[in-house]
Write an enzyme that holds these catalytic residues in place. Structure first.
Site, mmCIF file in Angstrom:
data_model
loop_
_atom_site.group_PDB
_atom_site.id
_atom_site.type_symbol
_atom_site.label_atom_id
_atom_site.label_comp_id
_atom_site.label_asym_id
_atom_site.label_seq_id
_atom_site.Cartn_x
_atom_site.Cartn_y
_atom_site.Cartn_z
ATOM 1 N N HIS A 161 7.328 -0.652 -6.739
ATOM 2 C CA HIS A 161 7.274 -0.543 -5.480
ATOM 3 C C HIS A 161 5.988 0.453 -5.161
ATOM 4 O O HIS A 161 5.572 1.280 -5.966
ATOM 5 C CB HIS A 161 8.496 0.245 -4.744
ATOM 6 C CG HIS A 161 9.731 -0.869 -4.691
ATOM 7 N ND1 HIS A 161 10.199 -1.363 -3.570
ATOM 8 C CD2 HIS A 161 10.361 -1.748 -5.783
ATOM 9 C CE1 HIS A 161 10.977 -2.404 -3.671
ATOM 10 N NE2 HIS A 161 11.129 -2.513 -5.092
ATOM 11 N N GLY A 162 5.747 0.405 -3.832
ATOM 12 C CA GLY A 162 4.767 1.615 -3.275
ATOM 13 C C GLY A 162 3.546 1.433 -4.018
ATOM 14 O O GLY A 162 2.744 2.412 -4.512
ATOM 15 N N ALA A 163 2.854 0.055 -4.213
ATOM 16 C CA ALA A 163 1.970 -0.105 -5.165
ATOM 17 C C ALA A 163 0.414 -0.473 -4.276
ATOM 18 O O ALA A 163 -0.254 -1.000 -4.759
ATOM 19 C CB ALA A 163 2.027 -1.306 -6.044
ATOM 20 N N SER A 164 0.499 -0.183 -2.829
ATOM 21 C CA SER A 164 -0.652 -0.455 -2.408
ATOM 22 C C SER A 164 -1.895 0.235 -2.768
ATOM 23 O O SER A 164 -1.389 1.609 -3.225
ATOM 24 C CB SER A 164 -0.404 -0.256 -0.913
ATOM 25 O OG SER A 164 0.114 -1.383 -0.341
ATOM 26 N N ASP A 217 2.590 -4.070 0.627
ATOM 27 C CA ASP A 217 2.797 -3.986 2.230
ATOM 28 C C ASP A 217 1.790 -3.274 2.892
ATOM 29 O O ASP A 217 0.859 -3.939 3.747
ATOM 30 C CB ASP A 217 4.205 -3.580 2.535
ATOM 31 C CG ASP A 217 4.524 -3.942 4.104
ATOM 32 O OD1 ASP A 217 3.797 -4.461 4.751
ATOM 33 O OD2 ASP A 217 5.495 -3.685 4.411
ATOM 34 N N HIS A 229 5.906 4.675 -1.043
ATOM 35 C CA HIS A 229 5.590 4.035 0.183
ATOM 36 C C HIS A 229 4.602 4.566 0.965
ATOM 37 O O HIS A 229 4.490 5.727 1.349
ATOM 38 C CB HIS A 229 7.084 3.556 0.881
ATOM 39 C CG HIS A 229 7.929 2.772 -0.102
ATOM 40 N ND1 HIS A 229 8.925 3.218 -0.469
ATOM 41 C CD2 HIS A 229 7.867 1.455 -0.458
ATOM 42 C CE1 HIS A 229 9.749 2.284 -1.193
ATOM 43 N NE2 HIS A 229 8.931 0.971 -1.378
ATOM 44 N N ASP A 246 13.715 -7.374 0.538
ATOM 45 C CA ASP A 246 13.240 -6.233 0.073
ATOM 46 C C ASP A 246 14.171 -5.097 0.586
ATOM 47 O O ASP A 246 14.438 -5.056 1.673
ATOM 48 C CB ASP A 246 11.676 -6.066 0.727
ATOM 49 C CG ASP A 246 11.022 -5.061 0.123
ATOM 50 O OD1 ASP A 246 11.091 -4.480 -0.920
ATOM 51 O OD2 ASP A 246 10.170 -4.390 0.932
ATOM 52 N N HIS A 247 14.499 -3.992 -0.286
ATOM 53 C CA HIS A 247 15.317 -3.011 0.037
ATOM 54 C C HIS A 247 16.638 -3.266 0.728
ATOM 55 O O HIS A 247 16.714 -2.642 1.977
ATOM 56 C CB HIS A 247 14.415 -1.895 0.786
ATOM 57 C CG HIS A 247 13.487 -1.343 0.024
ATOM 58 N ND1 HIS A 247 13.630 -0.264 -0.739
ATOM 59 C CD2 HIS A 247 12.118 -1.631 -0.037
ATOM 60 C CE1 HIS A 247 12.263 0.079 -1.333
ATOM 61 N NE2 HIS A 247 11.391 -0.660 -0.892
HETATM 62 P P1 13P Z 1 3.259 -0.179 -0.220
HETATM 63 O O1 13P Z 1 3.743 0.824 1.081
HETATM 64 O O2 13P Z 1 2.684 0.780 -1.108
HETATM 65 O O3 13P Z 1 2.561 -1.351 0.372
HETATM 66 O O4 13P Z 1 4.754 -0.470 -1.010
HETATM 67 C C1 13P Z 1 5.411 -1.741 -0.464
HETATM 68 C C2 13P Z 1 6.896 -1.654 -1.208
HETATM 69 O O5 13P Z 1 7.219 -1.145 -2.060
HETATM 70 C C3 13P Z 1 7.681 -2.707 -0.327
HETATM 71 O O6 13P Z 1 8.773 -2.502 -1.009
HETATM 72 O O1 G3H Z 2 9.233 -0.499 1.366
HETATM 73 C C1 G3H Z 2 9.078 -0.944 2.781
HETATM 74 C C2 G3H Z 2 8.255 -2.150 2.894
HETATM 75 O O2 G3H Z 2 6.886 -1.603 3.190
HETATM 76 C C3 G3H Z 2 8.751 -2.656 4.345
HETATM 77 O O3 G3H Z 2 8.685 -1.806 5.327
HETATM 78 O O4 G3H Z 2 10.890 -1.462 6.355
HETATM 79 O O5 G3H Z 2 8.798 -0.847 7.804
HETATM 80 O O6 G3H Z 2 9.383 -3.379 7.211
HETATM 81 P P1 G3H Z 2 9.308 -2.133 6.787
HETATM 82 ZN ZN ZN Z 3 9.463 -0.744 -1.499
#
Ligand code: 13P
Ligand code: G3H
Ligand code: ZN
Length: 311
Positions: free
Chosen positions: A213-216, A258, A180, A82-83
């Site tokens: 992304h950012g889909a919580s 996440d 996020h 991820d990222h």
């Molecule tokens: P959230 O913070 O919305 O869960 O997004 C997680 C994410 O995009 C991880 O790459």
């Molecule tokens: O997009 C980011 C994810 O929520 C991962 O978060 O870099 O703190 O592990 P983190």
């Molecule tokens: Zn992300």
């Protein structure tokens, strides 16, 4: 079955109008909570690891935990970076058993984003690994880097065909208003996503998997439990689940979650300590955290992603 690629998963998800949940993992209880939920409803999964997760738990532990989950559940599970911020971390994950990597060069110029993404794609494809790239910038916090709402920018549909054809990436994360973390929208305003951008992007890239992304959703149940047990989450607002369902029925094949996992686990642990201040065996409180993650992920798969029964 080994850890699988996302290639076939995305093809089926695109054609079937559902999405695969991509859940961030940092330790054993999180891996178990997610994968046990998916096993209950027979869903494919993406487990994803950030640079911060690798720093916290070490690459090899996370890899072995995911391999154990595949063996335990028999599910199709992909392991994704991820990222990824640079070529080196992508290479390390490609060489180290991941089946998918994200190169996130979205903060660079269009040309620099293309150049770096292309370099990762060439190395990844030579090694049978697929690549997610990003165009547009999300607001929020990742790896302690904060992007303000003013510095975020929506994806420009006019850019996507050139970007995908010049880089050869296998999926594309776009910015349509998600962000996020647990604080996604201004309190008192109605959460909105730019579905018009998603629609335009999918017209220009027919059949191509899009990533959100950012889909919580920042589910009130877990926020309430946290706050009822000494927490202080004020004005935490997530993406409404009906919007995610809509995105999943469109070109979005991967939905990243996440923060919801963090909230569920924290809710379980806080509640447990409040009810049992005398406990000090980690198995007691981590069991509750893991149970809440299992409950959360099962509900996501069935009510939001629509990937149940698709393993
Ligand atoms: P959230 O913070 O919305 O869960 O997004 C997680 C994410 O995009 C991880 O790459
Ligand atoms: O997009 C980011 C994810 O929520 C991962 O978060 O870099 O703190 O592990 P983190
Ligand atoms: Zn992300």
């Amino acid at each position: 079955m080994p850890i699988v690629s996302t290639k076939e998963m995305f093809q089926k998800a695109y054609d079937g109008g559902y999405a695969i949940g991509a859940f961030n993992v940092n330790n054993m209880e999180i891996v178990q909570g997610i994968t046990e939920a998916a096993a209950e409803v027979n869903s494919p999964l993406i487990l994803q690891v950030s640079a911060g997760a690798r720093k916290y738990a070490k690459h090899v532990y996370l890899l072995k935990l995911v391999e154990a989950a595949v063996e335990d559940t028999g599910l199709p599970i992909a392991l994704h970076l991820d990222h990824g911020a640079d070529f080196e971390i992508c290479k390390s994950c490609i060489d180290g058993g991941f089946t998918s990597v994200m190169i996130d060069a979205s903060s660079k110029s269009f040309e620099d984003n293309i150049a770096l993404t292309k370099k990762v794609v060439e190395y990844a494809h030579d090694h049978g690994v697929v690549v997610e790239a990003e165009l547009g910038t999300l607001a929020g916090v990742e790896d302690e880097v904060k992007v303000s709402a003013e510095d975020s920018s929506y994806t420009r549909p006019d850019d996507v065909e050139e970007f995908v054809s010049r880089t050869g990436c296998d999926s594309l994360a776009i910015a349509i208003g998600t962000s996020h973390g647990a604080y996604k929208f201004k309190p008192g305003t109605k959460p909105q996503l730019r579905f018009d951008i998603l629609e335009e992007v999918s017209k220009r890239l027919p059949g191509f998997p899009i990533v959100l992304h950012g889909a919580s959703s920042v589910i009130p149940k877990y926020v309430d439990i946290i706050n009822a047990n000494g927490g202080a989450l004020v004005d935490a607002i997530g993406v409404p689940e009906d919007m995610l369902r809509k995105a999943a029925s469109m070109a979005v094949c991967k939905i990243n979650i996440d923060s919801d996992l963090r909230l569920a686990m924290t809710a379980g642990i806080r509640q447990h300590f409040n009810e049992h201040p005398e406990h000090f065996d980690p198995r007691q409180y981590l069991t509750v955290g893991r149970d809440y993650i299992r409950e959360l992920v099962k509900a996501k798969i069935v009510n939001v992603l629509g990937s149940d029964g698709k393993a």
